[in-house]
Design an enzyme around this catalytic site. Structure first.
Site, PDB file in Angstrom:
ATOM      1  CB  CYS A   1      -1.001  -0.003   1.154  1.00 36.61           C
ATOM      2  SG  CYS A   1      -0.304   0.136   2.802  1.00 36.61           S
TER       3      CYS A   1
ATOM      4  CB  CYS B   1       0.581   0.817  -4.255  1.00 35.82           C
ATOM      5  SG  CYS B   1       0.873  -0.460  -5.477  1.00 35.82           S
TER       6      CYS B   1
ATOM      7  CB  CYS C   1       2.525  -1.714  -7.701  1.00 35.84           C
ATOM      8  SG  CYS C   1       2.929  -3.324  -7.043  1.00 35.84           S
TER       9      CYS C   1
END
Length: 140
Positions: free
Chosen positions: A13, A87, A91
């Site tokens: 996250c 995220c 990512c």
């Protein structure tokens, strides 16, 4: 992944202070070490959210000693499953890695009453993840 390797899961996250820490805590507790667990954030906070720590302590999972960690490409590549929790594009993507995106409310700035349902939903999703990995859930 060979039959002797244990599966590895990375929870990501933004701040690695709430959702991903709770998910990692549940996965560690519910798999009894049968899964390699990592968590990271694209912009890690200074500390784990104290309300998340308190909510997890209520169900017997201690995440008080955890520290937010920065997301690295190595951590993603070393994982069989990457679970993202808001995220976004931060990512990194690698072929051959299984990705899941869990849409969950962010516990940041919330009181314990608001964090409990997030915690409980994360636990349910972790149980489902373990089932999909063929790893039995231990009593907790």
């Amino acid at each position: 992944m060979t039959a002797t390797d244990k599966p590895s899961v990375l929870f990501v996250c933004v701040h690695n202070a709430g959702r991903s820490q709770m998910a990692a805590g549940f996965l560690s507790a519910l798999s009894a070490g049968a899964v390699e667990v990592r968590s990271a954030g694209s912009a890690p906070a200074a500390q784990v959210n104290p309300v998340a720590v308190a909510a997890m302590a209520e169900v017997g999972v201690d995440i008080a000693a955890e520290q937010p960690k920065v997301l690295t490409s190595d951590a993603v590549q070393a994982s069989d499953v990457v679970v993202t929790m808001g995220c976004g594009d931060a990512c990194p993507y690698f072929p051959g890695v299984r990705y899941e995106d869990w849409v969950l409310d962010d516990p940041a700035g919330q009181g314990i009453e608001a964090v409990r349902p997030i915690r409980d939903e994360i636990r349910g999703r972790v149980v489902g993840l373990l089932d999909s990995l063929g790893v039995p859930v231990v009593a907790s």
